[in-house]
Design an enzyme around this catalytic site. Structure first.
Site: not given
Ligand SMILES: [Zn+2]
Length: 832
Positions: A105, A238-242, A275, A278, A297
């Site tokens: 992303e 910070g973090a990623m919602e794969n 996350e 998401h 978001e």
């Molecule tokens: Zn997010």
């Protein structure tokens, strides 16, 4: 995606083409067969890809024309495992072991595989990874086969995914270990690099609770078969919602549960909740295009509070949401803010959309809407919206038309006024009691920090759901749709608060008498959430010169006996701003004296020594008091206490309260000598947890000694500092008044290295950090420098920084003498 707040901000890409870069609608992907064979030593990978597409109309350079209908594209290619933390990239753990991971992303899937890399080209994915024998591979879905070969490698095939956007595909290959739990039949694992898996326990507990909570709330069970949470040492956001494979910075996933601070636990719980939200908002239903990134978001940010509040009610996380709204208004009070829905075409423009508006403002507006419709009605609308668009894409209009249909209320009238126009309204409140009722005249206009703009007025109009609450304790909810409107409240009230429940996204401005009345009654008649909102409103009036800064201080004084952690935290935040920016040198001592007196009863009651019986809120409150007394009030006792804690911690990190340690190190650094600096550096070499590492790390920018600050700046650009952390170190030196000019000079001298150091996000982070200045000379330097060194992904950020500096300079000029006279009356009573 979750941005990193405060110390590290997440941003932007380097592509700078200002032309539209959208795919023409000629073919759609149905399925990707993707095989990756990363070579970690050579930092390369081989890719083999077959895309099944449906051709509508296409001109490809092929030998003969393709017929309309199904077709396949087969590609073999090689790539580089880059060190930019995007695409398919190379990372290293603390022991130097290498791993490969993805971060796609917003527009970087195309760096790992040729793709229809736009969110509404959803397709299924069959992912395969070839890994070294001792390494594991993790992707979005479960492993369906793991077979030896080719050579001494092994080949891991993952199950076919549901239809998803390319930016949500993921692959991680390397040495990892995990702990496992489950909820509702879904296995949940927390992965770490070797030796750290036990620190995943807290996040695992949180994730189990959260998935269970969402399964019920959404009425759609978690749809992806398994859920992995992976802590990565090198990670830019910070973090990623794969889908099914959420990646995190280590420090916001892994914690020593016994030693760890409440602040970090709250962060881990809320980021995990964000996350996982998401998986529904963003992953199951995805915005059609990035201009509606708030549908991802804003929803995830709004949603994260619910399970955390329910899981750990003792944290009062709902109150942090109210403070968060006030924080968001800071951005939205700028002339250079943007509407929630914002056109964006280039990767740089898209990247810049991941800002306080997409997250904070959108979440606040959703919260206001939820409060207007009622929790259950709103939830029914959310569920209908998710069901209606599952595995597909949606737009803002899809959301509010569904909510309007379900609730039968004019959501589709209200929402566009908040989503499609920039800024926020301020509502002037005039209440008058006559007989047995109170008439409340409300008028709205756009709020700006810029006084000239604010006074000039404007035609913007919002449809604002709001609740009124009178001193006589009657309440009433209305929708303000006109510029001016009068409502009637039963009973006779001397004041009427225009944001009862504190769920509104607007400022309220009161008459001076009402402010005094509200201040007197605040503790008895307002909830903590309302006290937080009211404070933000009074401060909002000070910022535009409607009220003198003394009114805010008087209001704060009225809250002296308030022991609510969230309320006090907010007061202390504003007092810190006043101390740092508005107090001139001549008045500094009287401000500090006043502050010491102001906080004396609180610290006496809370005490310096942690007690076994402390609640989490009391622990946090003590830490905030230590900071305010030590830093803002320069209280000798607090500074001595801080140094004692820091010395003890350096001798044995487990011997001190982690809550106090963060602030204590910063305060010890204020007067810290080279010996103390060296001991902090030594601590940095052998931390027992990510949290301990960052405790030492973020002490380095807080010294006053110029030579030591210079060492910190130089250290930031050495290979010892991970590239995602380097800029945080430098911008924190800039946020330290003692290091402001030093850091700014350093940035300009080392610009080429800095642009490279933090990957694609670095330069935008620096642009944003210049907003700490409050000085015309520095502003002109910022202008000169960024005119010569344009940062494509920070065009708006740049304008905002300049505007913030101007606002600060203006506010200081306007309030300085008022502040001096207020302090003259209140500040020196106790002498120096
Ligand atoms: Zn997010």
């Amino acid at each position: 995606m979750k941005r990193i707040c405060a110390v590290f901000t997440f941003m932007a890409s380097t592509l700078s083409l200002a032309v539209a870069q959208r795919l023409p609608e000629v073919a759609r992907p149905e399925n990707y067969k993707l095989a990756f064979a990363p070579d970690l030593e050579k930092a390369t990978f081989e890719g083999d890809e077959t895309i099944a597409i449906h051709v509508e109309m296409v001109v490809l350079s092929v030998e003969k024309p393709l017929a309309a209908g199904p077709a396949t594209i087969h590609t073999t290619y090689t790539g580089i495992l880059n060190n930019e933390m995007r695409g398919l990239y190379l990372g290293k753990d603390d022991k130097g072991r290498k791993y490969a991971a993805t971060q796609f992303e917003a527009t970087d899937a195309r760096r790992a595989f040729p793709s229809f890399d736009e969110p509404d080209y959803k397709a299924t994915f069959d992912i395969t990874a070839v890994a070294d024998k001792d390494q594991m591979a993790i992707s979005n879905y479960k492993v369906v086969s793991d077979t030896p070969g080719p050579g001494d490698k092994h080949t891991v095939k993952f199950a076919t995914t549901a239809k998803m956007s390319s930016y949500l595909a993921a692959l991680v290959v390397g040495n990892f270990e995990y702990i496992e739990g489950s909820v509702d039949g879904i296995p949940i694992r927390v992965y770490s690099t070797p030796g750290k898996k036990e620190m995943g326990k807290f996040a695992l507990d949180a994730a189990e609770y959260i998935v269970g909570y969402y399964d019920k709330y959404f009425g759609i069970k978690y749809p992806y078969g398994k859920l992995d949470l992976i802590g990565l040492p090198d990670f830019s956001a910070g973090a990623m919602e794969n889908i099914g494979c959420i990646t995190f910075r280590e420090v916001i996933l892994l914690i020593d549960e016994k030693q760890g601070s409440v602040d970090l636990k709250k962060t881990i719980a809320s980021v995990t909740a964000h996350e996982i939200a998401h998986m529904w908002f963003g992953d199951l239903v995805t915005m059609k295009w990035w201009d509606d990134i708030w549908l991802n978001e804003g929803f995830a940010t709004w949603m994260e509070t619910k399970p955390v509040q329910k899981w750990k009610p003792e944290w009062n996380y709902k109150l942090d949401e109210v403070s968060g709204t006030a924080g968001t208004m800071n951005v939205d009070s700028l002339a250079n803010t943007r509407p929630i829905h914002q056109a964006a075409d280039t990767p740089a423009q898209i990247q810049e959309l991941f800002d306080g508006i997409a997250y904070g403002k959108a979440a606040s507006v959703l919260r206001m809407l939820e409060s207007y419709l009622g929790e259950e009605t709103f939830r029914a609308g959310v569920n209908a919206y998710l069901k209606g668009h599952a595995y597909g894409n949606s737009t803002a209009d899809d959301f509010w038309s569904t909510q309007a249909r379900v609730s039968k209320k004019p959501v589709d009238q209200i929402m566009p006024t908040f989503v499609k126009q920039a800024g926020l309204p301020i509502i002037s409140v005039k209440a008058q009691c006559s007989g047995n009722s109170t008439s409340v005249m409300l008028s709205q206009r756009r709020y700006y920090y810029d006084r000239a703009k604010f006074e000039a007025g404007n035609d913007q109009l919002w449809e604002i759901p709001l609740c009124l609450k009178g001193s006589g304790s009657s309440q009433k909810c209305e929708v303000l749709t006109k510029k001016e409107e009068t409502f009637t409240l039963p009973g006779c009230s001397t004041w009427v608060m225009a944001n009862a429940g504190a769920t509104g996204y607007y400022h309220a401005a009161y008459e001076p008498e009402a402010v005094r009345g509200l201040a007197n009654d605040a503790e008895a008649k307002l909830t903590p959430a309302e006290r937080i909102a009211l404070q933000a409103d009074i401060w909002g009036s000070v910022r535009v010169g409607r009220e003198p800064v003394g009114d805010y201080l008087a209001f704060a004084q009225g809250l002296q006996a308030d022991r609510n952690r969230a309320v006090l935290e907010d007061v202390l935040g504003r007092l810190n701003y006043i101390g740092q920016y508005l107090v001139n040198d001549a008045d500094r001592e009287s401000f500090r004296t006043w502050l010491r007196q102001y906080l004396a009863p609180a610290i006496k009651e809370v005490g310096w020594e942690p007690k076994a019986s402390d609640t989490d809120e009391q622990k946090t409150l003590r830490a905030r008091l230590l900071n305010a007394l030590g830093y803002d009030a320069r209280d000798p006792e607090a500074l001595t206490e801080a140094r004692k804690i820091a010395d003890k911690a350096l001798a044995d990190p487990t011997s001190v309260d982690r809550e106090l340690a963060g602030g204590a190190f910063g305060l010890a650094a204020l007067n810290g000598d080279p010996d103390f600096y060296d001991r902090v550096m030594t601590g940095l070499k052998n931390p027992k947890s990510p949290e301990e590492y960052y405790l030492y790390f973020f002490t380095l920018p807080q010294f006053s000694d110029q030579k030591l600050l210079q060492r910190t700046l130089d250290y930031a650009l050495t290979p010892n500092v991970r590239s995602q952390d380097a800029l945080g170190l430098i911008t924190n030196v800039m946020g330290n008044p003692a290091g402001e000019k030093l850091a700014w000079d350093f940035i300009r001298e080392h610009w080429t290295e800095i642009e490279k150091a933090g990957g694609p996000f670095a330069s935008a982070q620096v642009v944003g950090a210049t907003s700490v200045f409050c000085d015309v000379g520095l502003r002109d330097q910022v202008t000169d420098f960024f005119t010569a060194h344009k940062v494509a992904a920070a065009e708006r950020t740049y304008k905002q920084s300049i505007e913030r500096i101007n606002n600060c300079v203006d506010l200081k000029a306007q309030q300085e003498s008022q502040l001096a006279s207020w302090l003259g009356q209140h500040g020196t009573a106790g002498g120096k």
